[in-house]
Design a protein around this motif. Structure first.
Motif, mmCIF file in Angstrom:
data_model
loop_
_atom_site.group_PDB
_atom_site.id
_atom_site.type_symbol
_atom_site.label_atom_id
_atom_site.label_comp_id
_atom_site.label_asym_id
_atom_site.label_seq_id
_atom_site.Cartn_x
_atom_site.Cartn_y
_atom_site.Cartn_z
ATOM 1 N N ASN A 1 20.792 -49.575 -7.470
ATOM 2 C CA ASN A 1 19.802 -49.310 -8.514
ATOM 3 C C ASN A 1 20.031 -47.928 -9.124
ATOM 4 O O ASN A 1 20.041 -46.916 -8.424
ATOM 5 N N ASN A 2 20.243 -47.905 -10.455
ATOM 6 C CA ASN A 2 20.436 -46.637 -11.187
ATOM 7 C C ASN A 2 21.552 -45.792 -10.595
ATOM 8 O O ASN A 2 21.447 -44.551 -10.524
ATOM 9 N N GLY A 3 22.624 -46.431 -10.143
ATOM 10 C CA GLY A 3 23.710 -45.661 -9.547
ATOM 11 C C GLY A 3 24.989 -46.452 -9.459
ATOM 12 O O GLY A 3 25.117 -47.555 -10.004
ATOM 13 N N GLU A 4 25.955 -45.862 -8.768
ATOM 14 C CA GLU A 4 27.252 -46.490 -8.579
ATOM 15 C C GLU A 4 27.447 -46.883 -7.127
ATOM 16 O O GLU A 4 26.906 -46.254 -6.216
ATOM 17 N N GLY A 5 28.250 -47.926 -6.927
ATOM 18 C CA GLY A 5 28.485 -48.412 -5.585
ATOM 19 C C GLY A 5 29.159 -47.395 -4.686
ATOM 20 O O GLY A 5 28.860 -47.299 -3.496
ATOM 21 N N LYS A 6 30.086 -46.608 -5.248
ATOM 22 C CA LYS A 6 30.821 -45.650 -4.413
ATOM 23 C C LYS A 6 29.905 -44.577 -3.834
ATOM 24 O O LYS A 6 30.247 -43.957 -2.829
ATOM 25 N N GLU A 7 28.739 -44.333 -4.484
ATOM 26 C CA GLU A 7 27.779 -43.385 -3.919
ATOM 27 C C GLU A 7 27.298 -43.849 -2.553
ATOM 28 O O GLU A 7 27.062 -43.033 -1.661
ATOM 29 N N LEU A 8 27.140 -45.159 -2.393
ATOM 30 C CA LEU A 8 26.665 -45.696 -1.116
ATOM 31 C C LEU A 8 27.713 -45.538 -0.037
ATOM 32 O O LEU A 8 27.392 -45.302 1.136
ATOM 33 N N LEU A 9 28.987 -45.668 -0.401
ATOM 34 C CA LEU A 9 30.045 -45.529 0.596
ATOM 35 C C LEU A 9 30.123 -44.102 1.124
ATOM 36 O O LEU A 9 30.589 -43.869 2.244
ATOM 37 N N ASN A 10 29.685 -43.137 0.318
ATOM 38 C CA ASN A 10 29.742 -41.730 0.728
ATOM 39 C C ASN A 10 28.513 -41.273 1.496
ATOM 40 O O ASN A 10 28.446 -40.118 1.927
ATOM 41 N N ILE A 11 27.526 -42.177 1.661
ATOM 42 C CA ILE A 11 26.353 -41.832 2.466
ATOM 43 C C ILE A 11 26.782 -41.566 3.910
ATOM 44 O O ILE A 11 27.523 -42.338 4.504
ATOM 45 N N ASN A 12 26.305 -40.461 4.467
ATOM 46 C CA ASN A 12 26.634 -40.095 5.847
ATOM 47 C C ASN A 12 25.399 -40.305 6.715
ATOM 48 O O ASN A 12 24.667 -39.381 7.036
ATOM 49 N N SER A 13 25.148 -41.549 7.064
ATOM 50 C CA SER A 13 23.937 -41.905 7.804
ATOM 51 C C SER A 13 23.978 -41.368 9.231
ATOM 52 O O SER A 13 25.029 -41.389 9.880
ATOM 53 N N PRO A 14 22.831 -40.885 9.749
ATOM 54 C CA PRO A 14 22.797 -40.436 11.142
ATOM 55 C C PRO A 14 22.770 -41.583 12.143
ATOM 56 O O PRO A 14 22.913 -41.365 13.344
ATOM 57 N N PHE A 15 22.603 -42.823 11.666
ATOM 58 C CA PHE A 15 22.480 -43.963 12.569
ATOM 59 C C PHE A 15 23.803 -44.683 12.806
ATOM 60 O O PHE A 15 23.980 -45.352 13.827
ATOM 61 N N ASN A 16 24.718 -44.572 11.850
ATOM 62 C CA ASN A 16 26.008 -45.225 11.991
ATOM 63 C C ASN A 16 26.996 -44.517 11.083
ATOM 64 O O ASN A 16 26.633 -44.102 9.980
ATOM 65 N N GLN A 17 28.225 -44.361 11.526
ATOM 66 C CA GLN A 17 29.224 -43.656 10.740
ATOM 67 C C GLN A 17 29.670 -44.434 9.507
ATOM 68 O O GLN A 17 30.334 -43.888 8.644
ATOM 69 N N PRO B 1 40.381 -44.324 12.802
ATOM 70 C CA PRO B 1 40.208 -44.498 14.258
ATOM 71 C C PRO B 1 40.108 -43.208 15.040
ATOM 72 O O PRO B 1 39.278 -43.070 15.928
ATOM 73 N N ALA B 2 40.937 -42.220 14.742
ATOM 74 C CA ALA B 2 40.926 -40.973 15.513
ATOM 75 C C ALA B 2 39.588 -40.266 15.381
ATOM 76 O O ALA B 2 38.986 -39.834 16.364
ATOM 77 N N ASP B 3 39.088 -40.150 14.136
ATOM 78 C CA ASP B 3 37.809 -39.483 13.923
ATOM 79 C C ASP B 3 36.660 -40.288 14.484
ATOM 80 O O ASP B 3 35.687 -39.740 15.006
ATOM 81 N N TYR B 4 36.734 -41.613 14.414
ATOM 82 C CA TYR B 4 35.665 -42.449 14.950
ATOM 83 C C TYR B 4 35.545 -42.261 16.457
ATOM 84 O O TYR B 4 34.475 -42.169 17.018
ATOM 85 N N LYS B 5 36.677 -42.161 17.126
ATOM 86 C CA LYS B 5 36.678 -41.989 18.573
ATOM 87 C C LYS B 5 36.046 -40.663 18.954
ATOM 88 O O LYS B 5 35.234 -40.575 19.869
ATOM 89 N N SER B 6 36.395 -39.588 18.233
ATOM 90 C CA SER B 6 35.857 -38.280 18.576
ATOM 91 C C SER B 6 34.375 -38.182 18.266
ATOM 92 O O SER B 6 33.605 -37.590 19.008
ATOM 93 N N VAL B 7 33.937 -38.813 17.132
ATOM 94 C CA VAL B 7 32.513 -38.802 16.791
ATOM 95 C C VAL B 7 31.712 -39.585 17.820
ATOM 96 O O VAL B 7 30.666 -39.169 18.286
ATOM 97 N N LYS B 8 32.219 -40.759 18.191
ATOM 98 C CA LYS B 8 31.521 -41.606 19.157
ATOM 99 C C LYS B 8 31.435 -40.929 20.511
ATOM 100 O O LYS B 8 30.453 -41.059 21.236
ATOM 101 N N GLY B 9 32.467 -40.178 20.858
ATOM 102 C CA GLY B 9 32.475 -39.520 22.157
ATOM 103 C C GLY B 9 31.696 -38.230 22.190
ATOM 104 O O GLY B 9 31.544 -37.616 23.250
ATOM 105 N N GLY B 10 31.215 -37.787 21.016
ATOM 106 C CA GLY B 10 30.400 -36.579 20.994
ATOM 107 C C GLY B 10 31.202 -35.322 21.273
ATOM 108 O O GLY B 10 30.731 -34.393 21.924
ATOM 109 N N GLY B 11 32.429 -35.274 20.785
ATOM 110 C CA GLY B 11 33.276 -34.137 21.068
ATOM 111 C C GLY B 11 33.072 -32.952 20.150
ATOM 112 O O GLY B 11 33.876 -32.028 20.153
#
Length: 377
Positions: free
Chosen positions: A128-144, A44-54
């Motif tokens: 596909n050709n990978g592990e599920g945890k790789e997807l959780l570590n994706i840092n998408s620019p569209f959503n945290q 929650p703390a990091d989500y708030k700061s990221v969302k607020g653009g701090g």
């Protein structure tokens, strides 16, 4: 005489700050063959700061991993690493590593059916050709939260909206086999690395919930249209006169089944409406006779493509992920009793035909091409 009014609070209530919100789950097979579970937990703390653009570069989530023999044990191991009680009510997606998917998911699915905290609307994917945890570590620019990105991307990429509920329903029926969208981490350049993933394939499962293969690209769209879950698509078709790009919507499907002696037959009818996005042919589609001629040719091409995709499912994988068996069940319930236990052997022998009725209802704001082929600009 005065009486004292005694008020008591809710001693057993749980404040929102007491919960750790579990957004995404990954299930993989570890190197020693044990089950591995990863959780994407909101911070929650990091989500708030990221969302607020701090200016905080911290991720809005943390990924925790545990290894063991059962889903329940792994969940407790993850809970042991958190100062808050895990809450699954906001989980959006589940990622299955391909190695685990090919080994089989029966034991995994059993826990999902018994745990009352599980949302059956949770989307599920195979990596596909990978592990599920790789997807959780994706840092998408569209959503945290990459778990949320996968759900939204799955809807816009046209490969349906496959939820845990859909997989469980298909796994419990005799005349259809489960299928799941596949995600793939395949950055085309350095800028996309660790930020972008593709959703363009479909994993095929047998009745034991073991992944036996996949179809991708145009074949995956053909499969979901024939299954009745595809609602719209952008396609480009090549004709002798040139190419034509269409946006096809209101896509529908119906299946008719029949017996010809001991032979099984199925006829799939696909329909929809098309809007012309690009016309690279010197044909005036606003003229009814010309448009009807192009429609007939396009429908014949589409029907052949879908038939080829179904033939691949029959001969290469032998799994009815479309649900032709369920149509035999509905239309011939008494004879289905003789077929249900042998459907995996009978499905490859079914004679399947396809007809497409796609009507071009809009040709755009102009009639002919502004500049015809071979003309000077």
């Amino acid at each position: 005489m005065t009486q004292a009014l005694m008020l008591s609070g809710c001693w057993d209530r749980n404040e929102i700050n007491d919960y750790a919100f579990w957004i995404g789950t990954a299930l993989d097979l570890s190197e020693n063959g044990k089950l591995q579970k990863s959780a994407q937990i909101a911070v929650p703390a990091d989500y708030k700061s990221v969302k607020g653009g701090g200016g905080n570069n911290q991720r809005a989530n943390i990924v925790l991993t545990a290894t063991g023999s059962s889903i329940g044990d792994l969940t407790q191991q993850i809970q042991d690493k958190l100062p808050r009680r895990v809450f699954l009510g906001h989980r959006r997606s589940i990622f299955i590593g391909e190695k685990l998917a090919r080994k089989g998911l029966i034991d995994v699915m059993d826990q999902f059916t018994r745990n009352t905290d599980t949302r059956l609307r949770t989307d599920i994917f195979v990596v596909n050709n990978g592990e599920g945890k790789e997807l959780l570590n994706i840092n998408s620019p569209f959503n945290q939260f990459s778990a949320i990105v996968a759900v939204e991307q799955d809807r816009f990429c046209r490969l349906g909206d496959t939820a845990l509920r859909d997989v469980l329903i298909d796994a419990g029926r005799d005349g259809i086999r489960p299928s799941m969208p596949m995600v793939e981490i395949s950055p085309k350049n350095q800028q996309e690395k660790s930020k972008i993933f593709d959703v363009r394939s479909v994993a095929i499962f047998n009745k034991h919930l073991q992944m036996v293969g996949e179809v991708s690209g145009r074949e995956s769209l053909d499969l979901f249209w024939a299954k009745g879950v595809l609602k719209n698509q952008f396609v480009t078709e090549e004709l002798e006169e040139g190419s034509i790009a269409l946006y096809e919507s209101n896509l529908k499907q119906s299946i008719r089944t029949a017996f010809d002696g001991n032979k099984l037959k199925a006829h799939i009818i696909l329909a929809g409406t098309g809007r012309v996005l690009e016309n690279n042919m010197d044909i005036d589609l606003s003229v009814s006779s010309e448009r009807n001629r192009v429609e007939r040719r396009l429908n014949a091409i589409k029907a052949k493509q879908v038939e080829e995709t179904i033939k691949k499912l029959q001969l290469k994988y032998g799994q009815d992920v479309i649900g032709i068996g369920e149509e035999f069940h509905r239309e011939h319930p008494y004879r289905w009793k003789e077929l249900r236990n042998r459907w995996d052997q009978l499905f490859p022998t079914v004679e399947v035909s396809v007809s497409v009725k796609m009507n071009i209802q809009s040709t755009g704001d102009i009639r002919r091409r502004i500049i015809g082929k071979g003309e000077r600009e």
